[in-house]
Scaffold this active site. Structure first.
Site, mmCIF file in Angstrom:
data_model
loop_
_atom_site.group_PDB
_atom_site.id
_atom_site.type_symbol
_atom_site.label_atom_id
_atom_site.label_comp_id
_atom_site.label_asym_id
_atom_site.label_seq_id
_atom_site.Cartn_x
_atom_site.Cartn_y
_atom_site.Cartn_z
ATOM 1 N N TRP A 101 47.108 64.238 36.827
ATOM 2 C CA TRP A 101 46.015 65.204 36.960
ATOM 3 C C TRP A 101 45.951 66.158 35.789
ATOM 4 O O TRP A 101 44.872 66.443 35.265
ATOM 5 C CB TRP A 101 46.110 65.955 38.290
ATOM 6 C CG TRP A 101 45.828 65.032 39.435
ATOM 7 C CD1 TRP A 101 46.705 64.623 40.396
ATOM 8 C CD2 TRP A 101 44.585 64.356 39.722
ATOM 9 N NE1 TRP A 101 46.084 63.737 41.256
ATOM 10 C CE2 TRP A 101 44.802 63.562 40.873
ATOM 11 C CE3 TRP A 101 43.333 64.332 39.121
ATOM 12 C CZ2 TRP A 101 43.799 62.760 41.429
ATOM 13 C CZ3 TRP A 101 42.325 63.539 39.677
ATOM 14 C CH2 TRP A 101 42.571 62.764 40.809
ATOM 15 N N ASP A 175 45.582 74.240 38.636
ATOM 16 C CA ASP A 175 44.949 73.276 39.539
ATOM 17 C C ASP A 175 45.864 73.166 40.761
ATOM 18 O O ASP A 175 46.925 72.557 40.688
ATOM 19 C CB ASP A 175 44.803 71.924 38.837
ATOM 20 C CG ASP A 175 44.276 70.820 39.758
ATOM 21 O OD1 ASP A 175 44.062 71.096 40.963
ATOM 22 O OD2 ASP A 175 44.094 69.681 39.276
ATOM 23 N N LYS A 199 42.267 67.868 50.274
ATOM 24 C CA LYS A 199 43.690 67.613 50.513
ATOM 25 C C LYS A 199 44.206 68.510 51.635
ATOM 26 O O LYS A 199 44.837 68.059 52.562
ATOM 27 C CB LYS A 199 44.513 67.845 49.239
ATOM 28 C CG LYS A 199 43.941 67.255 47.943
ATOM 29 C CD LYS A 199 43.858 65.763 47.938
ATOM 30 C CE LYS A 199 43.124 65.092 46.794
ATOM 31 N NZ LYS A 199 43.287 65.552 45.456
HETATM 32 C C1 LIG Z 1 42.563 65.080 44.127
HETATM 33 C C2 LIG Z 1 42.875 65.921 42.940
HETATM 34 C C3 LIG Z 1 41.916 66.204 41.941
HETATM 35 C C4 LIG Z 1 40.558 65.544 41.902
HETATM 36 O O1 LIG Z 1 39.723 65.955 42.874
HETATM 37 P P1 LIG Z 1 38.260 65.336 43.009
HETATM 38 O O2 LIG Z 1 37.721 66.098 44.149
HETATM 39 O O3 LIG Z 1 38.391 63.867 43.261
HETATM 40 O O4 LIG Z 1 37.536 65.608 41.744
HETATM 41 C C5 LIG Z 1 42.280 67.039 40.916
HETATM 42 N N1 LIG Z 1 43.501 67.585 40.845
HETATM 43 C C6 LIG Z 1 44.445 67.332 41.774
HETATM 44 C C7 LIG Z 1 45.790 67.955 41.644
HETATM 45 C C8 LIG Z 1 44.151 66.494 42.852
HETATM 46 O O5 LIG Z 1 45.090 66.240 43.779
#
Ligand SMILES: *Cc1c(COP(=O)(O)O)cnc(C)c1O
Length: 362
Positions: A101, A175, A199
């Site tokens: 990521w 993030d 998530k």
């Molecule tokens: C799932 C995830 C993303 C991407 O999210 P999307 O909604 O598919 O754009 C980005 N960063 C992390 C750490 C993630 O787990």
């Protein structure tokens, strides 16, 4: 009848109470005669849902007054562009690579400015986190980006880096998509945090952004208005139509989290869940987890069977035992158990019981 335990990495399991409330309110929210999806985002009903969600999140995560909470769309990947569009001023940005990521974030930001690699854990197969003292931070960086929980590699920052102590004045961008609300956040060390909801907070389609006010006001002219944090903040996330149903579901989740005792109580539970699973894996002959024990994720536990020929039998047996979506991400293979806030300890215990029985048969 109880539902199976769902270990999906995302979109992921939601608290059952939240789903039941949403089902009960689907046709008529609180006697309004409307379902939440059918309401104007500017009506008093939805405004009350929105305000409660924002208030509860601010309380749960102890978000200081000088931070704005924004409910946006586009997911984590869109933020990889939206953050540089708002904060980079077209200049340099530093990235710490700890897995897929953060790597994606670096690549996307390069479209909008000079995206630099300040450190990388690639030489360890992304099974560790480089010590902050070793990061090559540049004086002119507009921000430093980290992914605090790498959902695919199963690596989690156990504390946020103190950039000022490293002599770096740039704000930290985080993030926190896959562990938001699973543990407290030290906001003194953060400039901006973002996360997709799917998530740990609610359905896909909602993105949470928490940004320090003094960072607003510097968007590039090319920044789409709907993604300009300043405009979004000025309009209480209603510059355009926000993801209303996602905000409602996240709001129900926030209320559920408060009823569970809040984020500190969740953290204690998440620690206990993760310990149960990692201790079992470490003590077994069949399963392994390659991540440096000091930075193992409490949310996403990748694991491998020493005999990969058993993978399909393992997954089929798990499904039959009511343990769903354990297949690992295609880029790393093996298995992955995502044990977010909504996964109860009993679910992790059921997984460990199944893994033990499978090992004895194998
Ligand atoms: C799932 C995830 C993303 C991407 O999210 P999307 O909604 O598919 O754009 C980005 N960063 C992390 C750490 C993630 O787990």
């Amino acid at each position: 009848m109880s539902r199976p335990f769902n270990f999906s990495a995302g979109p992921a399991v939601m608290p059952e109470e939240v789903l039941r409330t949403a089902a009960a309110e689907m046709l008529d929210w609180h006697g309004s005669g409307m379902g939440v999806m059918e309401m104007s985002h500017r009506g008093k009903e939805f405004i009350s849902i929105y305000e409660a969600a924002e208030r509860d999140l601010r309380e749960l995560l102890a978000v200081p007054e000088n931070f704005k909470i924004l409910f946006m769309q586009g997911g984590g990947l869109a933020e990889n562009a939206i953050v540089p569009l708002n904060l980079s001023r077209g200049g340099a940005m530093d990235f710490v690579l700890t897995g897929s990521w953060s790597h994606k974030s670096l690549q996307e930001a390069g479209k909008y400015g000079q995206a630099r690699e300040a450190a990388t854990a690639q030489d360890t197969g992304f099974h560790s986190i480089p010590a902050p003292s070793s990061w090559r931070l540049s004086d002119d960086a507009s921000y430093v980006h980290i992914c605090t929980n790498e959902t695919i590699h199963g690596v989690e920052f156990q504390a946020l880096p103190d950039l000022q102590a490293l002599g770096c004045q740039a704000p930290l961008v985080v993030d926190f998509s896959s562990h938001v609300c699973s543990r407290p956040v030290d906001w003194l060390r953060v400039g901006l945090a973002f996360g997709g909801a799917q998530k740990n907070l609610g359905p896909a389609g909602l993105t949470l952004v928490v940004v320090r006010q003094d960072l607003l006001g510097h968007a590039l002219t090319a920044c789409p208005s709907a993604f300009d944090y300043t405009l979004v903040a000025e309009h209480q996330s209603m510059y355009n139509t926000p993801p209303t149903y996602g905000i409602y579901m996240a709001g129900l989740t926030f209320a559920w989290l408060k009823a569970q005792g809040g984020v500190a109580a969740m953290e204690a539970r998440n620690e206990a869940k993760a310990k149960l699973l990692y201790d079992f894996i470490d003590g077994s002959q069949l399963y392994t987890n390659p991540v440096d024990a000091a930075v193992r994720s409490r949310m996403n536990v990748p694991f491998f069977l020493r005999d990969e020929a058993l993978n399909e039998a393992f997954l089929a047996g798990a499904k039959a035992a009511g343990l769903l979506q354990l297949k690992g991400h295609k880029s790393v293979g093996g298995m992955r158990a995502s044990i977010y806030n909504a996964m109860p300890l009993e679910g992790v215990q059921a997984l460990v019981d199944y893994m033990r029985a499978f090992e004895q048969r194998a």
